[in-house]
Design a protein around this motif. Structure first.
Motif, PDB file in Angstrom:
ATOM      1  N   ILE A  67      65.022  59.384  58.940  1.00 45.61           N
ATOM      2  CA  ILE A  67      64.159  59.187  60.107  1.00 45.61           C
ATOM      3  C   ILE A  67      62.694  59.278  59.690  1.00 45.61           C
ATOM      4  O   ILE A  67      61.856  58.503  60.144  1.00 45.61           O
ATOM      5  N   ARG A  68      62.405  60.215  58.810  1.00 47.03           N
ATOM      6  CA  ARG A  68      61.018  60.404  58.353  1.00 47.03           C
ATOM      7  C   ARG A  68      60.497  59.145  57.640  1.00 47.03           C
ATOM      8  O   ARG A  68      59.391  58.686  57.897  1.00 47.03           O
ATOM      9  N   THR A  69      61.311  58.585  56.771  1.00 48.39           N
ATOM     10  CA  THR A  69      60.910  57.391  56.028  1.00 48.39           C
ATOM     11  C   THR A  69      60.745  56.208  56.963  1.00 48.39           C
ATOM     12  O   THR A  69      59.787  55.424  56.858  1.00 48.39           O
ATOM     13  N   TYR A  70      61.678  56.063  57.892  1.00 47.07           N
ATOM     14  CA  TYR A  70      61.607  54.981  58.875  1.00 47.07           C
ATOM     15  C   TYR A  70      60.347  55.109  59.720  1.00 47.07           C
ATOM     16  O   TYR A  70      59.628  54.114  59.945  1.00 47.07           O
ATOM     17  N   ALA A  71      60.033  56.328  60.169  1.00 47.83           N
ATOM     18  CA  ALA A  71      58.878  56.552  61.038  1.00 47.83           C
ATOM     19  C   ALA A  71      57.565  56.221  60.333  1.00 47.83           C
ATOM     20  O   ALA A  71      56.660  55.605  60.915  1.00 47.83           O
ATOM     21  N   LYS A  96      59.858  55.981  70.764  1.00 45.98           N
ATOM     22  CA  LYS A  96      60.634  56.491  71.894  1.00 45.98           C
ATOM     23  C   LYS A  96      61.797  55.550  72.196  1.00 45.98           C
ATOM     24  O   LYS A  96      62.906  55.999  72.526  1.00 45.98           O
ATOM     25  N   ARG A  97      61.574  54.265  72.038  1.00 47.54           N
ATOM     26  CA  ARG A  97      62.625  53.282  72.333  1.00 47.54           C
ATOM     27  C   ARG A  97      63.596  53.125  71.171  1.00 47.54           C
ATOM     28  O   ARG A  97      64.801  52.998  71.375  1.00 47.54           O
ATOM     29  N   TRP A  98      63.056  53.114  69.929  1.00 46.52           N
ATOM     30  CA  TRP A  98      63.897  52.949  68.738  1.00 46.52           C
ATOM     31  C   TRP A  98      63.617  54.067  67.732  1.00 46.52           C
ATOM     32  O   TRP A  98      62.889  53.865  66.741  1.00 46.52           O
ATOM     33  N   PRO A  99      64.137  55.248  67.963  1.00 48.46           N
ATOM     34  CA  PRO A  99      63.822  56.412  67.115  1.00 48.46           C
ATOM     35  C   PRO A  99      64.448  56.374  65.728  1.00 48.46           C
ATOM     36  O   PRO A  99      64.048  57.149  64.853  1.00 48.46           O
ATOM     37  N   THR A 100      65.435  55.498  65.506  1.00 42.93           N
ATOM     38  CA  THR A 100      66.071  55.408  64.195  1.00 42.93           C
ATOM     39  C   THR A 100      66.130  53.949  63.744  1.00 42.93           C
ATOM     40  O   THR A 100      65.983  53.026  64.548  1.00 42.93           O
ATOM     41  N   VAL A 101      66.373  53.759  62.474  1.00 34.46           N
ATOM     42  CA  VAL A 101      66.459  52.404  61.940  1.00 34.46           C
ATOM     43  C   VAL A 101      67.654  51.667  62.525  1.00 34.46           C
ATOM     44  O   VAL A 101      67.620  50.449  62.731  1.00 34.46           O
ATOM     45  N   GLU A 102      68.715  52.407  62.840  1.00 38.53           N
ATOM     46  CA  GLU A 102      69.898  51.790  63.467  1.00 38.53           C
ATOM     47  C   GLU A 102      69.560  51.266  64.859  1.00 38.53           C
ATOM     48  O   GLU A 102      70.021  50.189  65.261  1.00 38.53           O
ATOM     49  N   ASN A 103      68.755  52.032  65.602  1.00 41.55           N
ATOM     50  CA  ASN A 103      68.350  51.595  66.934  1.00 41.55           C
ATOM     51  C   ASN A 103      67.551  50.294  66.872  1.00 41.55           C
ATOM     52  O   ASN A 103      67.758  49.378  67.676  1.00 41.55           O
ATOM     53  N   HIS A 129      61.875  44.305  61.996  1.00 40.76           N
ATOM     54  CA  HIS A 129      63.203  44.069  62.548  1.00 40.76           C
ATOM     55  C   HIS A 129      64.155  43.569  61.469  1.00 40.76           C
ATOM     56  O   HIS A 129      65.298  44.047  61.355  1.00 40.76           O
ATOM     57  N   GLU A 130      63.688  42.622  60.661  1.00 43.35           N
ATOM     58  CA  GLU A 130      64.514  42.107  59.564  1.00 43.35           C
ATOM     59  C   GLU A 130      64.861  43.212  58.571  1.00 43.35           C
ATOM     60  O   GLU A 130      65.995  43.306  58.101  1.00 43.35           O
ATOM     61  N   GLY A 131      63.870  44.042  58.282  1.00 39.69           N
ATOM     62  CA  GLY A 131      64.097  45.133  57.343  1.00 39.69           C
ATOM     63  C   GLY A 131      65.113  46.135  57.864  1.00 39.69           C
ATOM     64  O   GLY A 131      65.967  46.613  57.116  1.00 39.69           O
ATOM     65  N   ALA A 132      65.029  46.444  59.154  1.00 40.49           N
ATOM     66  CA  ALA A 132      65.967  47.393  59.753  1.00 40.49           C
ATOM     67  C   ALA A 132      67.396  46.851  59.688  1.00 40.49           C
ATOM     68  O   ALA A 132      68.349  47.582  59.356  1.00 40.49           O
ATOM     69  N   LYS A 133      67.561  45.567  59.983  1.00 43.82           N
ATOM     70  CA  LYS A 133      68.891  44.957  59.922  1.00 43.82           C
ATOM     71  C   LYS A 133      69.427  44.953  58.489  1.00 43.82           C
ATOM     72  O   LYS A 133      70.618  45.182  58.254  1.00 43.82           O
ATOM     73  N   LYS A 134      68.533  44.740  57.524  1.00 48.86           N
ATOM     74  CA  LYS A 134      68.943  44.745  56.121  1.00 48.86           C
ATOM     75  C   LYS A 134      69.361  46.142  55.688  1.00 48.86           C
ATOM     76  O   LYS A 134      70.358  46.317  54.971  1.00 48.86           O
ATOM     77  N   ASN A 140      73.864  50.542  54.093  1.00 45.43           N
ATOM     78  CA  ASN A 140      74.645  51.524  54.849  1.00 45.43           C
ATOM     79  C   ASN A 140      73.761  52.418  55.722  1.00 45.43           C
ATOM     80  O   ASN A 140      74.053  53.600  55.934  1.00 45.43           O
ATOM     81  N   GLY A 141      72.665  51.842  56.214  1.00 44.29           N
ATOM     82  CA  GLY A 141      71.792  52.582  57.123  1.00 44.29           C
ATOM     83  C   GLY A 141      70.846  53.556  56.440  1.00 44.29           C
ATOM     84  O   GLY A 141      70.129  54.294  57.127  1.00 44.29           O
ATOM     85  N   GLN A 142      70.850  53.568  55.120  1.00 48.16           N
ATOM     86  CA  GLN A 142      70.010  54.521  54.385  1.00 48.16           C
ATOM     87  C   GLN A 142      68.725  53.854  53.891  1.00 48.16           C
ATOM     88  O   GLN A 142      68.764  52.882  53.144  1.00 48.16           O
ATOM     89  N   MET A 143      67.593  54.382  54.321  1.00 46.11           N
ATOM     90  CA  MET A 143      66.308  53.879  53.844  1.00 46.11           C
ATOM     91  C   MET A 143      66.179  54.145  52.346  1.00 46.11           C
ATOM     92  O   MET A 143      66.713  55.143  51.841  1.00 46.11           O
ATOM     93  N   PRO A 144      65.512  53.263  51.593  1.00 49.00           N
ATOM     94  CA  PRO A 144      65.309  53.501  50.161  1.00 49.00           C
ATOM     95  C   PRO A 144      64.674  54.864  49.918  1.00 49.00           C
ATOM     96  O   PRO A 144      63.846  55.320  50.707  1.00 49.00           O
TER      97      PRO A 144
END
Length: 291
Positions: A67-71, A96-103, A129-134, A140-144
């Motif tokens: 979450i920290r990396t995504y934020a 607030k709307r998309w708190p995680t990369v999965e969202n 958006h493209e990056g989140a889907k990738k 597997n939902g894990q940020m680099p």
């Protein structure tokens, strides 16, 4: 006349770039005690003067590294070519709307564009958006977890953005050279060559990677950006408020030049006074005729 002036300018720039390709006591940091003092002075100033920004709070308090990396990633993309004051509200609403990369990955492009409306440069939102889907589909939902991975795996992430995310969110010991940092480093090391040239660009990254604080790399990079944004500004820099003034070669050169100009002016004024004011004996002789 104009063409010869351009040739001279190009030659000067080439000479400056050539000099940057070799170690120099002026353009680079070669003294470990100075590097240590530079870090200390800058971070002390940052701790006392930093702006409280939502992405900084997340970076400092969020225990979940994903979450920290995504934020931080979201904040860095939003801040590209957009002022901090404008980004804050957009960032808060986005998180607030998309708190995680999965969202974010589950959102539609239309929803992303609607949320991005007003920020400009819509391609930035699309790349997020493209990056989140990738990340969700390929990782597997894990940020680099490293700067190199951020650079290679996330669309729209360049050298600076990877360095910023890596240092701020992941504690990677790497520099982060943006426009503000370029200005600070060029002044601190008195680099007058074109900062967009490849030789100078590499030199600036070398300097940034040399001086970044190994224990607080994220704070150090943010401090450099903060300094450039608020003190070492493009016009009318607030040199009297600069925490690294004693390390700044440009400030030193300007101060010496001002002192020399002041002495020359004083000398000229003294010379004029000496030639225009008659000797006291002459004044006395002249006074006799008046009487």
């Amino acid at each position: 006349m104009k063409s010869s002036h351009k040739k001279k300018t190009k030659a000067t720039i080439k000479e400056e770039e050539t000099s940057l390709s070799e170690p120099s006591s002026c353009h680079f940091f070669n003294d470990l005690p100075e590097i240590s003092a530079y870090r200390s002075h800058l971070l002390q100033w940052y701790d006392q003067n930093k702006r409280e920004l939502p992405w900084r709070t997340v970076a400092m308090t969020e225990p979940d590294v994903n979450i920290r990396t995504y934020a931080v990633w979201v904040s860095e993309i939003m801040l590209q070519q957009t002022q901090v004051a404008t980004v804050i509200d957009y960032y808060d609403k986005w998180m607030k709307r998309w708190p995680t990369v999965e969202n974010l990955a589950a959102a539609t492009l239309e929803e992303v564009n609607q949320m991005w409306a007003g920020l400009g440069y819509y391609s930035r939102g699309r790349r997020l958006h493209e990056g989140a889907k990738k990340v969700v589909s390929d990782l597997n939902g894990q940020m680099p977890r490293c700067t190199e991975g951020l650079l290679k795996l996330l669309p729209g992430v360049g050298r600076y953005t990877a360095g910023a995310i890596g240092s701020i969110a992941l504690g990677q010991v790497t520099g982060a050279v943006d426009g503000n940092v370029i200005r600070v480093l060029c002044r601190v090391r008195a680099i007058g060559a074109d900062s967009t040239g490849p030789v100078v660009t590499e030199a600036l990254w070398k300097i940034a990677n040399t001086i970044v604080d190994t224990e607080r790399p994220g704070d150090f990079n943010q401090a450099m950006m903060e300094l450039g944004a608020r003190v070492c500004t493009p016009k009318s820099p607030l040199c009297s408020q600069c925490p690294i003034q004693t390390h700044c070669h440009a400030f030193r050169k300007v101060s010496i030049k001002q002192e020399q100009d002041s002495k020359r002016l004083q000398s000229k004024l003294a010379s004029k006074l000496n030639t225009s004011v008659p000797e006291i004996e002459n004044c006395c002789k002249f006074s006799k005729f008046i009487l």
